[in-house]
Design an enzyme around this catalytic site. Structure first.
Site, PDB file in Angstrom:
ATOM      1  N   TYR A 192       0.959  -1.289  -0.186  1.00  9.52           N
ATOM      2  CA  TYR A 192       0.182  -0.043   0.052  1.00  9.52           C
ATOM      3  C   TYR A 192       0.881   1.326  -0.008  1.00  9.52           C
ATOM      4  O   TYR A 192       1.341   1.686   1.106  1.00  9.52           O
ATOM      5  CB  TYR A 192      -0.916   0.042   1.089  1.00  9.52           C
ATOM      6  CG  TYR A 192      -1.787   1.284   1.170  1.00  9.52           C
ATOM      7  CD1 TYR A 192      -2.578   1.603   0.220  1.00  9.52           C
ATOM      8  CD2 TYR A 192      -1.874   1.664   2.316  1.00  9.52           C
ATOM      9  CE1 TYR A 192      -3.351   2.814   0.204  1.00  9.52           C
ATOM     10  CE2 TYR A 192      -2.966   3.051   2.752  1.00  9.52           C
ATOM     11  CZ  TYR A 192      -3.720   3.522   1.513  1.00  9.52           C
ATOM     12  OH  TYR A 192      -4.285   4.459   1.581  1.00  9.52           O
TER      13      TYR A 192
ATOM     14  N   ASP B 211      -1.786  -1.381  -4.248  1.00 14.49           N
ATOM     15  CA  ASP B 211      -2.426   0.110  -4.607  1.00 14.49           C
ATOM     16  C   ASP B 211      -0.883   0.811  -4.606  1.00 14.49           C
ATOM     17  O   ASP B 211      -0.599   1.337  -3.489  1.00 14.49           O
ATOM     18  CB  ASP B 211      -3.503   0.431  -3.531  1.00 14.49           C
ATOM     19  CG  ASP B 211      -3.616   1.877  -3.784  1.00 14.49           C
ATOM     20  OD1 ASP B 211      -3.293   2.491  -4.734  1.00 14.49           O
ATOM     21  OD2 ASP B 211      -4.657   2.452  -2.976  1.00 14.49           O
TER      22      ASP B 211
ATOM     23  N   HIS C 234     -12.285   0.470  -4.475  1.00 16.52           N
ATOM     24  CA  HIS C 234     -11.020  -0.084  -5.339  1.00 16.52           C
ATOM     25  C   HIS C 234     -11.819  -1.378  -5.667  1.00 16.52           C
ATOM     26  O   HIS C 234     -12.586  -2.078  -5.026  1.00 16.52           O
ATOM     27  CB  HIS C 234      -9.916  -0.506  -4.887  1.00 16.52           C
ATOM     28  CG  HIS C 234      -8.987   0.821  -4.432  1.00 16.52           C
ATOM     29  ND1 HIS C 234      -7.776   0.997  -5.010  1.00 16.52           N
ATOM     30  CD2 HIS C 234      -9.081   1.676  -3.495  1.00 16.52           C
ATOM     31  CE1 HIS C 234      -7.422   2.278  -4.606  1.00 16.52           C
ATOM     32  NE2 HIS C 234      -7.982   2.799  -3.692  1.00 16.52           N
TER      33      HIS C 234
END
Length: 277
Positions: free
Chosen positions: A115, A156, A256
Site C-alpha cells: 500500500y 495499490d 477499489h
DNA sequence: ATGCCTAATACGATTAGA
C-alpha cells in the site's frame, strides 16, 4: 493458480463480500490493502471457514496489509529492507514504519501486498515520503530480482502511470498527486528494476478505483492505480488477467476493485498428460 | 440503478483517503 490484489478499504466492513468473491471466483491468493484493523480485529474466521489461511500486518485503523491463500503460507516478511517510516509533524530518520508491506511465499510464488503512501499533496511531507518509499522499494526489488522463485509486487501503488489511466477530472496536472512526473518516474524506475505490469497487455484500458464522491463510478471517472508487477519468471507464467469492475457495484463496495491474474506455473506438466486421440 | 462519500475512533467531530 489465480492471484488477485484488492484495496478493500476496511476488511471488517465488507468481509462477507470479500470472501464471497474469493469463493465465487476461485481465487487462490489475495493480497489486500487498507484492511484498517489490527491482528486481533481481523475477521479471520470468515476467511478460514472458506479455506483460506491469512497473514497480515495491521497496527491501527490506518493502512494495513494482508495475504489470504488457499495454499500454505511461508516466509512471511513484514516491511521491506530499508522501508522508510512517517510521523505527521515530525522530520528526520528512523520514524515509525507504517503497515504498508507484507511479503510471503505461497502457491509457488513470492508475493508482496503493498500500500504505497498517498502523498496527500505535492507540498506535503507525505509526498516526499511517498517518493522515498518508492525509491527504497526499488532498491529492495533489485535485490529480489536475483531470486529464481517467480515473484510479484501487487497492490495499490497510488500512481496513475499514463494519462490514459486518469479519468477523474479532479486531478489537475501540475497540482495533484498520483499523476506528477516524479511519481510516474518512480513507478518507471520500479519497473526498470526488473518488473513488468502483467495485466496491462491483456487489459489495455480500464480503471481500478473510483472516488465515492460526485458520481465518479456512474460517470466512469476513475483511476488505474492498482497493479500486479511481475518478475520475468512470473510474467512468463501469466495466462490471463482481469479487472473486476463489477465489484464497485452493489451494497457497500470498496472504492477499489480486484485485479486478477491467472498463472500456469508448471507448463511442462502439460506435456506429461496422457495423449488421448 | 453504477446515484451525488466512506470508515474508524475519542461516539462527535476529526483524520484520512486520491
Amino acid at each position: 493458480m489465480r492471484l488477485a490484489t484488492w484495496n478493500v478499504n476496511s476488511v471488517r466492513s465488507r468481509s462477507a463480500r470479500i470472501v464471497d468473491w474469493l469463493v465465487r471466483e476461485s481465487v487462490d491468493v489475495l493480497a489486500m490493502q487498507e484492511i484498517k484493523c489490527t491482528d486481533a480485529q481481523f475477521p479471520r474466521a470468515a476467511f478460514e471457514d472458506a479455506g483460506y489461511e491469512v497473514v497480515l500486518h495491521g497496527l491501527n485503523q490506518w493502512n494495513g496489509v494482508a495475504i489470504a491463500s488457499r495454499h500454505p503460507i511461508d516466509d512471511v516478511e513484514v516491511g521491506f529492507p530499508g522501508m522508510p517510516g512517517f510521523e505527521k509533524g515530525v522530520e528526520g530518520l528512523d520514524l515509525p514504519q507504517e503497515a504498508r508491506a507484507i511479503g510471503a511465499t505461497t502457491g509457488g510464488v513470492r508475493v508482496w501486498s503493498l500500500y504505497v503512501p498517498n502523498g496527500r499533496s505535492l507540498d506535503d511531507p507525505h509526498y516526499a515520503y511517498k517518493l522515498d518509499w518508492l525509491a527504497k522499494l526499488t532498491d529492495a526489488t533489485r535485490a529480489w530480482a536475483a531470486s529464481d522463485l517467480p515473484f510479484a509486487l501487487t497492490g495499490d501503488f497510488n500512481i496513475a502511470p499514463t494519462d490514459g489511466d486518469v479519468g477523474d477530472p479532479s486531478l489537475i496536472p501540475g497540482l495533484s498527486t498520483h499523476i506528477s512526473p516524479a511519481e510516474r518516474a518512480a513507478f518507471e524506475a520500479l519497473l526498470a528494476a526488473g518488473l513488468t505490469d502483467v495485466v496491462r497487455p491483456l487489459v489495455p484500458t480500464g480503471y481500478t478505483y473510483w472516488d465515492y464522491k460526485q458520481l465518479r463510478f456512474p460517470r466512469n471517472e476513475g483511476l488505474r492505480i492498482d497493479f500486479v508487477l511481475g518478475s520475468p519468471a512470473f510474467a512468463a507464467a501469466v495466462t490471463g488477467a482481469a479487472i473486476h469492475r463489477d465489484e464497485r457495484k452493489g451494497d457497500a463496495p470498496s472504492d477499489h476493485v480486484p485485479v486478477v491474474v491467472d498463472l500456469d506455473l508448471h507448463p511442462e506438466d502439460d506435456d506429461d498428460r496422457p495423449m488421448i486421440f
